[in-house]
Design an enzyme around this catalytic site. Sequence first.
Site, PDB file in Angstrom:
ATOM      1  N   ASP A 188      -8.605   0.679   6.603  1.00  0.00           N
ATOM      2  CA  ASP A 188      -7.229   0.130   8.124  1.00  0.00           C
ATOM      3  C   ASP A 188      -8.315   0.936   9.193  1.00  0.00           C
ATOM      4  O   ASP A 188      -7.696   0.471  10.393  1.00  0.00           O
ATOM      5  CB  ASP A 188      -5.928   1.178   7.323  1.00  0.00           C
ATOM      6  N   SER A 189      -8.119   2.082   9.256  1.00  0.00           N
ATOM      7  CA  SER A 189      -8.174   3.172  10.471  1.00  0.00           C
ATOM      8  C   SER A 189      -9.914   2.092  11.559  1.00  0.00           C
ATOM      9  O   SER A 189      -9.512   1.533  12.621  1.00  0.00           O
ATOM     10  CB  SER A 189      -9.095   4.286  10.070  1.00  0.00           C
TER      11      SER A 189
ATOM     12  N   ASP B  16       2.533   5.337  -5.355  1.00  0.00           N
ATOM     13  CA  ASP B  16       2.311   6.358  -5.579  1.00  0.00           C
ATOM     14  C   ASP B  16       2.729   7.842  -5.919  1.00  0.00           C
ATOM     15  O   ASP B  16       3.522   8.004  -5.256  1.00  0.00           O
ATOM     16  CB  ASP B  16       1.893   6.603  -3.951  1.00  0.00           C
TER      17      ASP B  16
ATOM     18  N   ASP C 280       1.227  -1.103   0.259  1.00  0.00           N
ATOM     19  CA  ASP C 280       0.152  -0.118   0.096  1.00  0.00           C
ATOM     20  C   ASP C 280       0.700   0.928  -0.151  1.00  0.00           C
ATOM     21  O   ASP C 280       1.722   1.341   0.846  1.00  0.00           O
ATOM     22  CB  ASP C 280      -1.305   0.026   1.242  1.00  0.00           C
TER      23      ASP C 280
ATOM     24  N   HIS D 111      -7.635  10.094   4.495  1.00  0.00           N
ATOM     25  CA  HIS D 111      -6.990   8.968   5.321  1.00  0.00           C
ATOM     26  C   HIS D 111      -6.837   9.157   6.906  1.00  0.00           C
ATOM     27  O   HIS D 111      -7.145  10.277   7.308  1.00  0.00           O
ATOM     28  CB  HIS D 111      -5.355   8.729   5.166  1.00  0.00           C
TER      29      HIS D 111
ATOM     30  N   GLU E  94      -1.867   5.685  -9.175  1.00  0.00           N
ATOM     31  CA  GLU E  94      -2.556   6.623  -8.432  1.00  0.00           C
ATOM     32  C   GLU E  94      -2.834   8.255  -9.032  1.00  0.00           C
ATOM     33  O   GLU E  94      -1.940   8.495  -9.187  1.00  0.00           O
ATOM     34  CB  GLU E  94      -2.442   7.204  -6.737  1.00  0.00           C
TER      35      GLU E  94
END
Length: 325
Positions: free
Chosen positions: A272-273, A117, A95, A191, A147
């Site tokens: 993720d979070s 990225d 990632d 994010h 991205e």
Amino acid sequence: MANVSYKELGLVNSKELFEKAVKGGYAIPAYNFNNMEQLQAIIIGCVETKSPVILQVSSGARKYANQTLLRFMAMGAVQMMKDMGGNIPIVLHLDHGDTFELCKSCIDTGFSSVMIDGSHHPYEKNVELTKQVVQYAHDHDVTVEGELGVLAGIEDDVSSEVSHYTKPEEVEDFVKRTGVDSLAISIGTSHGAYKFKVKPGEEPPPLRFDILEEVERRIPGFPIVLHGASSVIPAYVDMINQYGGKIDNAVGVPVYQLRKAAASAVCKINIDSDGRLAMTAMIRKAFAENPKEFDPRKYLGPAREELVKMIKEKNEQVLGSAGKA
């Protein structure tokens, strides 16, 4: 250490998974993990819901876990899945790789998919860097995510204060010139746990579905990826705060918006979070209720169970990936 192919570890790349997801109108879950308990929970949750899964590791998580150990953890995850009687495809994905060297190193140590990225670079530099990674990856049958557009929020070393929405007029050129297999776009997700600044009781602003639709029109059937797509589940935020934590006004992407995205060209949704919040909530609760406890299994165990529950719910209710393995 000798190079190893992901195929030797029993992993797959994301190509077929995305083709099926685009046709089927669902999204593949991409869950980030940093430790054994998170990895176990992801495998259990996805085997029990018969969902394909992308195991995601950021460069920071790779350093944290140790890259050699990580490779064997991925191999162990595949075997654990089989021992459970499961037969689900598992991708190991980098990632937010930010350099060619990092992507190459991951490809050489068993990753089946990488993200480069270059979104913080000027457009031409992003194209050049992405193309370089694609050439190396495709030689090793590894899939690549690029991205376009920059997400706000913090993602390890790639941080951006403001969100720059993806410009739909750039996508055709970018995809054609780089040869990427999927594309992360910026339509208003971000994010971390503080995705939107909203007053209590206010709804976060809707995602820019107009941008998504325009991208879809320009590159029909091309796999689109949504980063920063945790819902920041209020029950976990409340539990963390109830047991001594301090996470104020954390707001994520509403579930109905993610469902809408999953039914469109979006075929990979990154989470993720929410996983972090679920585990932290249960650990805080365990510490508050049993202050004498010091056996990590006694607080990491319930945290793992809660994460399994959350993953199954996401696969079934949000992504539509349950039963699609």
